[in-house]
Design a protein around this motif. Structure first.
Motif, short mmCIF file in Angstrom:
data_model
loop_
_atom_site.label_atom_id
_atom_site.label_comp_id
_atom_site.label_asym_id
_atom_site.label_seq_id
_atom_site.Cartn_x
_atom_site.Cartn_y
_atom_site.Cartn_z
N SER A 135 2.80 3.53 2.70
CA SER A 135 2.11 3.98 3.92
C SER A 135 2.56 3.07 5.06
CB SER A 135 0.60 3.86 3.72
OG SER A 135 0.24 2.48 3.60
N PRO A 187 -2.39 13.31 -3.61
CA PRO A 187 -2.80 12.74 -4.89
C PRO A 187 -1.94 13.19 -6.08
CG PRO A 187 -4.67 13.72 -3.75
CD PRO A 187 -3.45 14.06 -2.97
N GLU A 247 0.83 -1.21 0.00
CA GLU A 247 0.00 0.00 0.00
C GLU A 247 0.86 1.26 0.00
OE1 GLU A 247 -2.59 -3.19 1.83
OE2 GLU A 247 -0.47 -2.71 1.74
N LYS A 248 0.47 2.17 -0.86
CA LYS A 248 1.22 3.43 -1.01
C LYS A 248 0.56 4.52 -0.19
CE LYS A 248 -1.28 4.21 -5.29
NZ LYS A 248 -1.21 4.23 -6.73
N ASP A 249 1.35 5.53 0.13
CA ASP A 249 0.86 6.70 0.84
C ASP A 249 0.05 7.54 -0.16
OD1 ASP A 249 0.45 9.11 2.14
OD2 ASP A 249 2.56 9.45 2.63
N GLU A 250 -1.22 7.70 0.10
CA GLU A 250 -2.11 8.44 -0.80
C GLU A 250 -2.47 9.83 -0.28
OE1 GLU A 250 -5.25 5.48 -1.20
OE2 GLU A 250 -4.33 4.77 -3.06
#
Length: 173
Positions: free
Chosen positions: A54, A46, A40-43
């Motif tokens: 993340s 945007p 999971e990436k840091d969103e």
């Protein structure tokens, strides 16, 4: 003397005698590819096209390292993004391996095929590149892009020395 002459001729006609041990034939081995998507990436931003992982993503990357503890990778590849590199690095560090960068525009090119032949290989990619890469290795369009929220997919592709290609997909969430 005639008997000795006949014995020598008979002995020499047996062919070449070698004291060297017989070399066993070289056996080709399976090539096995493991494809995972980055964690999971840091969103939070945007606009960031290359975000870090993340906190949940860092936990998943550590989980992947644990899952793969009994799989000895010969090579570990990642696309050149922070999120894929961080995911691959967690696994590579646990196995004291280096992460090599692959070009997503040159999926499964002849150099990659030659370099990975007979090896156990991890490829850390993306929701769209992993299925495309798997399809190229399989030489058939079997898998579709992953859902953007799917981070636990594991594609395993096996190529036999005779060229038979199989795949399976596991979901580890």
């Amino acid at each position: 003397m005639n008997a000795l002459f006949i014995f020598l001729i008979s002995f020499l006609s047996l062919g070449e005698i070698s004291l060297d041990p017989i070399e066993p034939p070289v056996q080709e081995t399976l090539t096995q590819y493991y494809f995972i998507r980055h964690a999971e990436k840091d969103e939070s931003n945007p606009q960031d096209r290359d975000p870090q992982l993340s906190e949940v993503g860092r936990e998943r990357a550590a989980k992947w390292a644990e899952i793969f503890k009994d799989v000895e990778f010969d090579l570990i590849f990642s696309s050149n993004y922070k999120r894929t590199n961080s995911t691959a690095k967690a696994i590579a560090d646990s196995q004291e391996k280096a992460v090599e960068i692959y070009d997503p525009k040159k999926l499964n090119d002849p150099d990659f095929q030659e370099k990975t032949k007979g090896k156990t290989v991890l490829v850390v990619g993306h929701s769209n590149t992993n299925p495309a890469f798997v399809n190229l290795v399989l030489e058939e369009k079997k898998h579709q892009d992953l859902d953007e929220k799917e981070y636990g997919s594991l594609f395993i592709v096996t190529v036999t020395p005779g060229g038979e290609r199989t795949s399976q997909v596991l979901y580890i969430n």
